[in-house]
Design an enzyme around this catalytic site. Structure first.
Site, mmCIF file in Angstrom:
data_model
loop_
_atom_site.group_PDB
_atom_site.id
_atom_site.type_symbol
_atom_site.label_atom_id
_atom_site.label_comp_id
_atom_site.label_asym_id
_atom_site.label_seq_id
_atom_site.Cartn_x
_atom_site.Cartn_y
_atom_site.Cartn_z
ATOM 1 N N CYS A 79 38.428 53.988 1.274
ATOM 2 C CA CYS A 79 37.671 55.218 1.353
ATOM 3 C C CYS A 79 36.468 55.171 0.364
ATOM 4 O O CYS A 79 35.367 55.217 0.738
ATOM 5 C CB CYS A 79 38.327 56.644 0.966
ATOM 6 S SG CYS A 79 39.582 56.843 2.291
ATOM 7 N N HIS A 135 34.508 60.478 -1.009
ATOM 8 C CA HIS A 135 35.922 60.565 -1.356
ATOM 9 C C HIS A 135 36.201 61.355 -2.576
ATOM 10 O O HIS A 135 35.472 61.030 -3.778
ATOM 11 C CB HIS A 135 36.289 59.128 -1.518
ATOM 12 C CG HIS A 135 37.706 59.058 -2.011
ATOM 13 N ND1 HIS A 135 38.843 58.948 -1.023
ATOM 14 C CD2 HIS A 135 38.295 58.675 -3.266
ATOM 15 C CE1 HIS A 135 39.947 58.982 -1.776
ATOM 16 N NE2 HIS A 135 39.632 58.936 -2.922
ATOM 17 N N HIS A 319 36.722 52.988 7.751
ATOM 18 C CA HIS A 319 37.325 51.709 7.909
ATOM 19 C C HIS A 319 38.419 51.750 8.577
ATOM 20 O O HIS A 319 38.837 52.834 9.193
ATOM 21 C CB HIS A 319 37.813 51.183 6.406
ATOM 22 C CG HIS A 319 38.758 52.102 5.580
ATOM 23 N ND1 HIS A 319 39.943 52.410 6.079
ATOM 24 C CD2 HIS A 319 38.490 52.927 4.641
ATOM 25 C CE1 HIS A 319 40.362 53.229 5.375
ATOM 26 N NE2 HIS A 319 39.481 53.782 4.414
HETATM 27 CA CA LIG Z 1 39.285 56.351 4.659
#
Ligand SMILES: [Ca+2]
Ligand SMILES: [Ca+2]
Length: 499
Positions: A79, A135, A319
């Site tokens: 992240c 994040h 991702h």
């Molecule tokens: Ca992630």
């Protein structure tokens, strides 16, 4: 009030470019941006075809009115580094942001960098955000205001069962490692709340300035809870399981394990022993379909507000996620299931119903959006504009997609091949056309030595160590002693691979 009508995809020939709206050309008005992130979403979505059974009708409809990159990859399989790279326009190998910490504003060299939304703000855009874009928390209201003008609800899973649904997982029984059928109301999920907020904002959007709205969905990040209705989209049998080879790791280097040495995400061995493989796969797909429905609600609101033709939509994943492939679950790898993500653009200036097989990077989103919106270009970012591929999906591109996971570990993805080099010099090479599951490592093939050498040339020339304050999923390696350090703990070549 002028109503800009949504264009029905079926009426447009493949590859046709949606015109820039009349309002935009006559008044010099720039397009809006609707920037949609999905957390941990691998290529199991309809437009990418990574799983033949997955149902994502709303991503399909977005793809039908735009251009899908079939070979798009993130800069880091985690992240914080992936999102930092995208929002700053800088590779992890340039910033040293590889772990879940630090927040880049705490790194002196990066503290003052202009992010993608800040660049739009500087050009007169109203910037809004909800859910998970960065994040982790970035601080209180004063710090938030530096990043976006308007903040909606934060990201998260929302309603949870009183205790975990699956047996205790190895390496600490992490609270996030959970999945399964859980009776609740869809309305109590945080992604539903976020979609509602985004729809309300679109409905009441002031007409004075253009907007940049970032909407970050949390699912299918674990814990993957969904109601029976979403599970019923998928058969309750083993036909849902991804292709897998028991001996797949026999030809991957030991250092490939270092990237995911010890993690809360269970290995396939545990998942099978606890009869959780099918449940995990169905939970992930159920959550993907749920998120797709929330994306549909936001797209419906965009259309109902008459904004579809004056707004560039970009949908991306931060991702992927393994669901048993290569013996693991989770991210933290340089293989396709971890690096390949949805990347779909639609709106003014973008070809409709087009698919591009050239490599693309989420790093390219920053320069692409400022190019499509006619903002001043930046010389200090590392991506390339995708505008050539957005107007002609077969336009060639020289640069491969490059994914890094900690210093010295890089994956190089071209149109046909994947090359991986680990920090200890070990290599992998895959023919993605004839071996899409990356089962046969061809790094030792003499007849491929020339093409492998061509890929090696793309390894980043800048490849810095972790930034100050780096932690969580940080790997370093000392070539003199052949000792790696994973999250602060030494790993020697003799240590057994953790299960
Ligand atoms: Ca992630
Ligand atoms: Ca293999």
């Amino acid at each position: 009030m002028k109503i800009l009508r949504f264009v029905v995809p079926a009426m447009l020939a493949t590859g046709m470019v949606l015109p820039v709206s009349a309002e935009q050309t006559s008044g010099g008005r720039r397009p809006n941006v609707l920037f949609i992130a999905i957390d941990d979403q691998n290529d199991w979505v309809g437009p990418l075809g990574g799983h033949p059974m997955v149902k994502t009708p709303h991503m399909d409809r977005l793809a039908a009115r735009g251009t899908t990159f079939l070979n798009a990859h993130i800069q880091s399989p985690l992240c914080n580094p992936s999102r930092t790279a995208l929002m700053l326009g800088l590779r992890p190998s340039t910033t040293g942001i590889y772990g879940l910490a630090p927040w880049f504003r705490e790194v002196p060299d990066l503290a003052g960098r202009v992010t993608l939304p800040q660049h739009f703000k500087a050009h007169g855009y109203r910037t809004l955000t909800a859910g998970k874009i960065y994040h982790g928390g970035i601080g209180g209201p004063a710090k938030q205001k530096i990043e976006f003008d308007v903040w909606g609800p934060p990201g998260g899973v929302g309603i949870k069962p009183p205790q975990k649904l699956i047996p205790p997982t190895p390496m600490g029984n992490h609270a996030l490692m959970d999945w399964g059928v859980f009776p609740h109301k869809d309305e109590d999920k945080q992604d539903y709340v976020i979609a509602t907020w985004a729809a309300d904002q679109l409905n009441g959007m002031p007409k004075d300035d253009p907007f940049f709205m970032a909407v970050g969905f949390f699912l299918p990040h674990v814990p993957c809870y969904a109601t029976q209705t979403w599970f019923d989209l998928y058969p309750d049998d083993d036909s849902v399981l991804p292709p897998h080879r028991e001996d797949d790791r026999d030809d991957t280097p030991r250092s490939s394990w270092y990237l995911h040495w010890e993690l809360p995400e269970p290995r396939l061995k545990w998942v099978r022993e606890n009869n959780q493989w099918r449940n995990l796969v169905r939970s992930y797909m159920a959550c993907t379909s749920f998120v797709d429905a929330q994306i549909g609600r936001v797209l419906d609101a965009l259309e109902a507000a008459g904004l579809a033709d004056s707004t560039i939509v970009v949908l991306w994943g931060d991702h992927g996620w393994h669901l048993g492939e290569k013996g693991i679950t989770g991210k933290n790898t340089l293989w396709e299931r971890s690096t390949r993500v949805p990347l779909i653009f639609a709106g003014p200036g973008v070809a409709v119903n087009a698919r591009c097989t050239q490599p693309a990077e989420t790093l390219d989103i920053y320069p692409t959006l400022i190019d499509l919106c006619g903002l001043a270009p930046r010389e200090d970012i590392e991506g390339l504009t995708l505008r050539p591929q957005l107007t002609n999906a077969s336009a060639m591109r020289d640069r491969p997609a490059i994914t890094s996971h900690n210093q010295g570990n890089h994956g190089i993805r071209t149109e046909r091949w994947r090359y991986i080099r680990y920090v200890d010099g070990a290599e992998e090479f895959y023919d993605m056309v004839n071996d899409p599951n990356e089962w046969t490592n061809l790094a030792g093939e003499k007849k491929l030595a020339g093409i492998i050498a061509e890929h090696r040339k793309w390894l980043p020339s800048i490849d810095v160590p972790p930034a100050p304050g780096s932690a969580n999923r940080v790997l370093t390696y000392d070539a003199a002693t052949d000792i790696a350090t994973w999250e602060g703990k030494p790993v020697t070549r003799a240590d057994p691979i953790p299960e």
